[in-house]
Design a protein around this motif. Structure first.
Motif, PDB file in Angstrom:
ATOM      1  N   TYR A 159      42.307 -19.413  75.172  1.00 35.42           N
ATOM      2  CA  TYR A 159      41.566 -18.525  76.066  1.00 35.42           C
ATOM      3  C   TYR A 159      41.107 -19.243  77.337  1.00 35.42           C
ATOM      4  N   ASP A 160      40.855 -20.539  77.245  1.00 32.83           N
ATOM      5  CA  ASP A 160      40.448 -21.293  78.433  1.00 32.83           C
ATOM      6  C   ASP A 160      41.594 -21.430  79.433  1.00 32.83           C
TER       7      ASP A 160
ATOM      8  N   CYS B 102      44.127 -19.193  79.723  1.00 30.83           N
ATOM      9  CA  CYS B 102      44.537 -17.863  80.185  1.00 30.83           C
ATOM     10  C   CYS B 102      43.916 -17.569  81.555  1.00 30.83           C
ATOM     11  N   GLU B 103      44.747 -17.129  82.492  1.00 27.45           N
ATOM     12  CA  GLU B 103      44.295 -16.779  83.835  1.00 27.45           C
ATOM     13  C   GLU B 103      44.330 -15.277  84.083  1.00 27.45           C
ATOM     14  N   GLY B 104      44.651 -14.488  83.065  1.00 28.28           N
ATOM     15  CA  GLY B 104      44.608 -13.037  83.182  1.00 28.28           C
ATOM     16  C   GLY B 104      45.732 -12.414  83.988  1.00 28.28           C
TER      17      GLY B 104
ATOM     18  N   LEU C  98      44.125  -7.030  78.298  1.00 29.16           N
ATOM     19  CA  LEU C  98      43.127  -7.551  79.220  1.00 29.16           C
ATOM     20  C   LEU C  98      42.083  -6.473  79.460  1.00 29.16           C
ATOM     21  N   ASP C  99      40.807  -6.857  79.426  1.00 31.35           N
ATOM     22  CA  ASP C  99      39.758  -5.885  79.713  1.00 31.35           C
ATOM     23  C   ASP C  99      39.529  -5.819  81.227  1.00 31.35           C
TER      24      ASP C  99
ATOM     25  N   ALA D 204      37.354  -7.050  83.039  1.00 32.13           N
ATOM     26  CA  ALA D 204      36.940  -8.334  83.614  1.00 32.13           C
ATOM     27  C   ALA D 204      38.085  -9.343  83.630  1.00 32.13           C
ATOM     28  N   GLY D 205      39.244  -8.960  83.083  1.00 31.63           N
ATOM     29  CA  GLY D 205      40.389  -9.861  83.033  1.00 31.63           C
ATOM     30  C   GLY D 205      40.403 -10.779  81.832  1.00 31.63           C
ATOM     31  N   ASP D 206      39.545 -10.519  80.856  1.00 32.41           N
ATOM     32  CA  ASP D 206      39.495 -11.341  79.641  1.00 32.41           C
ATOM     33  C   ASP D 206      40.515 -10.826  78.631  1.00 32.41           C
ATOM     34  N   LEU D 207      41.212 -11.758  78.010  1.00 35.02           N
ATOM     35  CA  LEU D 207      42.252 -11.419  77.043  1.00 35.02           C
ATOM     36  C   LEU D 207      41.654 -11.109  75.677  1.00 35.02           C
ATOM     37  N   HIS D 208      42.176 -10.064  75.055  1.00 32.66           N
ATOM     38  CA  HIS D 208      41.822  -9.704  73.683  1.00 32.66           C
ATOM     39  C   HIS D 208      43.114  -9.690  72.876  1.00 32.66           C
TER      40      HIS D 208
END
Length: 65
Positions: free
Chosen positions: A7-8, A10-12, A26-27, A29-33
Motif C-alpha cells: 500500500y505504501d 501504490c500511487e493510485g 480505488l476510493d 481519495a485514491g486509496d486502494l482497497h
C-alpha cells in the motif's frame, strides 16, 4: 494463490482496477482497497488478479503461491 499489496508503494494509477475492478478498487481519495486481503484468490479469479498485478506501473502487487 495470494496477492500481497504494498500500500505504501501504490500511487493510485487505477490500472489494477481497470483489469479487475471487483478485486481492486480505488476510493475517492485514491486509496486502494483489496477484496481478498489475507485470503486466497478464488481459482476462477486468478487470471484477473495476475493481469492486474502485471499492469501495475509501480509493482505494488505481488503474486505468491
Amino acid at each position: 494463490m495470494k496477492v500481497i499489496v504494498d500500500y505504501d508503494r501504490c500511487e493510485g494509477h487505477g490500472m489494477c482496477e481497470e483489469r479487475a475492478g471487483d478485486i481492486f478498487r480505488l476510493d475517492d481519495a485514491g486509496d486502494l482497497h483489496f477484496s481478498y486481503e489475507g485470503e486466497e484468490i478464488p481459482a476462477r479469479r486468478e487470471a484477473d488478479a495476475k493481469a492486474a498485478a502485471g499492469v501495475c506501473p509501480v509493482a505494488a502487487l505481488k503474486i505468491v503461491s
